[in-house]
Scaffold this active site. Structure first.
Site, PDB file in Angstrom:
ATOM      1  N   VAL A 167       0.848  -1.184   0.000  1.00  0.00           N
ATOM      2  CA  VAL A 167       0.000   0.000   0.000  1.00  0.00           C
ATOM      3  C   VAL A 167       0.885   1.235   0.000  1.00  0.00           C
ATOM      4  O   VAL A 167       1.789   1.363   0.836  1.00  0.00           O
ATOM      5  CB  VAL A 167      -0.940   0.010   1.221  1.00  0.00           C
TER       6      VAL A 167
ATOM      7  N   ASP B 140       1.582  -4.030  18.563  1.00  0.00           N
ATOM      8  CA  ASP B 140       2.528  -2.937  18.313  1.00  0.00           C
ATOM      9  C   ASP B 140       1.743  -1.731  17.823  1.00  0.00           C
ATOM     10  O   ASP B 140       1.952  -1.211  16.717  1.00  0.00           O
ATOM     11  CB  ASP B 140       3.568  -3.371  17.289  1.00  0.00           C
TER      12      ASP B 140
ATOM     13  N   ASN C 292       3.535   2.249  12.652  1.00  0.00           N
ATOM     14  CA  ASN C 292       3.153   1.013  11.969  1.00  0.00           C
ATOM     15  C   ASN C 292       1.902   1.206  11.116  1.00  0.00           C
ATOM     16  O   ASN C 292       1.209   0.244  10.798  1.00  0.00           O
ATOM     17  CB  ASN C 292       2.912  -0.108  12.982  1.00  0.00           C
TER      18      ASN C 292
ATOM     19  N   ASP D 278       2.361  -4.706  10.790  1.00  0.00           N
ATOM     20  CA  ASP D 278       3.128  -5.257  11.922  1.00  0.00           C
ATOM     21  C   ASP D 278       2.232  -5.849  13.009  1.00  0.00           C
ATOM     22  O   ASP D 278       2.006  -5.242  14.054  1.00  0.00           O
ATOM     23  CB  ASP D 278       4.056  -4.202  12.508  1.00  0.00           C
TER      24      ASP D 278
END
Length: 365
Positions: free
Chosen positions: A125, A234, A239, A252
């Site tokens: 993406v 996370d 992220n 992640d």
């Protein structure tokens, strides 16, 4: 995972060899296909590796892909286990049961033979990610340069991601993420962190500060941790790929687990504070109004009807978890001869001052 500075090496693998082997593997999945433009991004993580590449195929246009590869055991890994099938399954569950923008996962390869470790491939993406090095709280990057209104929009959309994740995934669909051991989900989560710490310090100097923090957790232990939900793990803006100031991809998922909602919220709050505290220590103002704990809690409560509880516990827990990771990364740097281990191992933890203040109960004063 967040990175330290100076940035340690992230791989011991040979890029040309990886390219050759990836091309050979891809042709077993898509006859006639070719992997082109294989690159390793400079912002590659320390816990697993990412390869970016495009697919050329006579019957379809070029498809942009990202490959997540389990860490090379020869690279003094940050975590003891890299369960790629678990991450792959987590992303599929989240994509199926929520409206979060999770990249589409294409293939899972559990055999370590093709690339030396298990991996999965997902669609790539395009967008921009708040940087870790130098952190987005420092001057000179797109998020710091944004207006207050733009950062407000990004913050609101990010907390909404957590709210929807926690509310939308049915509990039975997340049971595979339950951690082993006795007790409720929170007790199992903390027990797993203790085991991780013991692995990090095996044969090396122990951290009195981390051990004090574990003891302080027991003093602050929530009376009612609540019903566990699927936690991203996370949960931080580093992220997320953003299109403008709207989330375009949530990445992640290796730390995903069944846990109280506040485990994710504490991580979101503290990982920003980690960068903000470092920025202030180096003489810059940072972004003091961004991702403030009180605003995160209020936004989440408005969206879910669940008022976050025991956040002193959960932000301390986030700082403690991050400290264990930082200690492992420091010992990893020492292994590769990049740093020397000092007499006081606590000084290897970049945020040892803020963690100590949390243990003492003075951090939020």
């Amino acid at each position: 995972m967040a990175a330290t500075a100076p940035r340690p090496r992230t791989s011991t693998r040979d890029p040309q060899e990886i390219t050759r082997r990836l091309t050979a593997w891809l042709r077993t999945r898509l006859p006639g296909a070719q992997a082109v433009g294989v690159t390793v991004p400079e912002s590659n993580g320390l816990s697993s590796e990412t390869l970016l590449f495009d697919i050329e195929h006579p019957e379809q246009p070029v498809r942009a892909c990202a490959l997540r590869l389990a860490a090379d055991p020869a690279a003094y890994t940050v975590f003891p286990v890299y369960d790629m099938p678990r991450q792959y399954r987590t992303m599929r569950v989240v994509a199926e049961h929520t409206d979060l923008p999770v990249p589409k996962v294409l293939w899972l390869e559990e055999d370590p033979g093709p690339l030396g470790a298990p991996f999965f491939v997902m669609e790539r993406v395009e967008g921009r990610v708040p940087p870790d090095v130098m952190p987005y709280t420092y001057e000179g990057n797109w998020l710091h340069a944004a207006s207050d209104e733009e950062r407000e929009r990004l913050e609101a959309a990010t907390i909404a991601l957590l709210a929807r994740l926690h509310d939308q995934v049915p509990s039975p669909q997340a049971e595979f993420l339950a951690l082993p051991g006795a007790g409720d989900a929170l007790r199992r989560h903390v027990t797993a962190q203790r085991a991780y710490y013991e692995w990090v310090v095996d044969g090396l100097a122990r951290s009195p500060l981390i051990e004090d923090a574990f003891d302080r957790l027991e003093d602050l232990w929530p009376r009612d941790p609540g019903t566990p939900v699927l936690n991203w793990g996370d949960a931080r803006i580093g992220n997320i790929v953003y299109d403008g100031f709207a989330p375009a991809a949530v990445l992640d998922w290796e730390m995903a687990a069944l846990a109280p909602r506040e485990v994710d919220l504490g991580w979101t709050v503290y990982l920003h504070r980690f960068f903000q505290d470092l920025t202030v220590a180096f003489g810059q103002r940072g972004l003091p109004e961004f991702l403030r704990r009180d605003r995160v809690e209020a936004r989440y409560a408005d969206l879910t009807g669940h008022t976050p509880r025991d956040m002193d516990f959960y932000t301390l827990y986030a700082a403690l978890r991050h400290a264990v990771v930082m200690l492992r990364i420091a010992y990893r740097q020492a292994h590769f001869g990049e740093v020397a281990v000092p007499a006081d191992p606590d000084t290897l933890i970049l945020h040892h001052g803020s963690l100590r203040a949390m243990v003492q109960g003075s951090y939020w004063n």
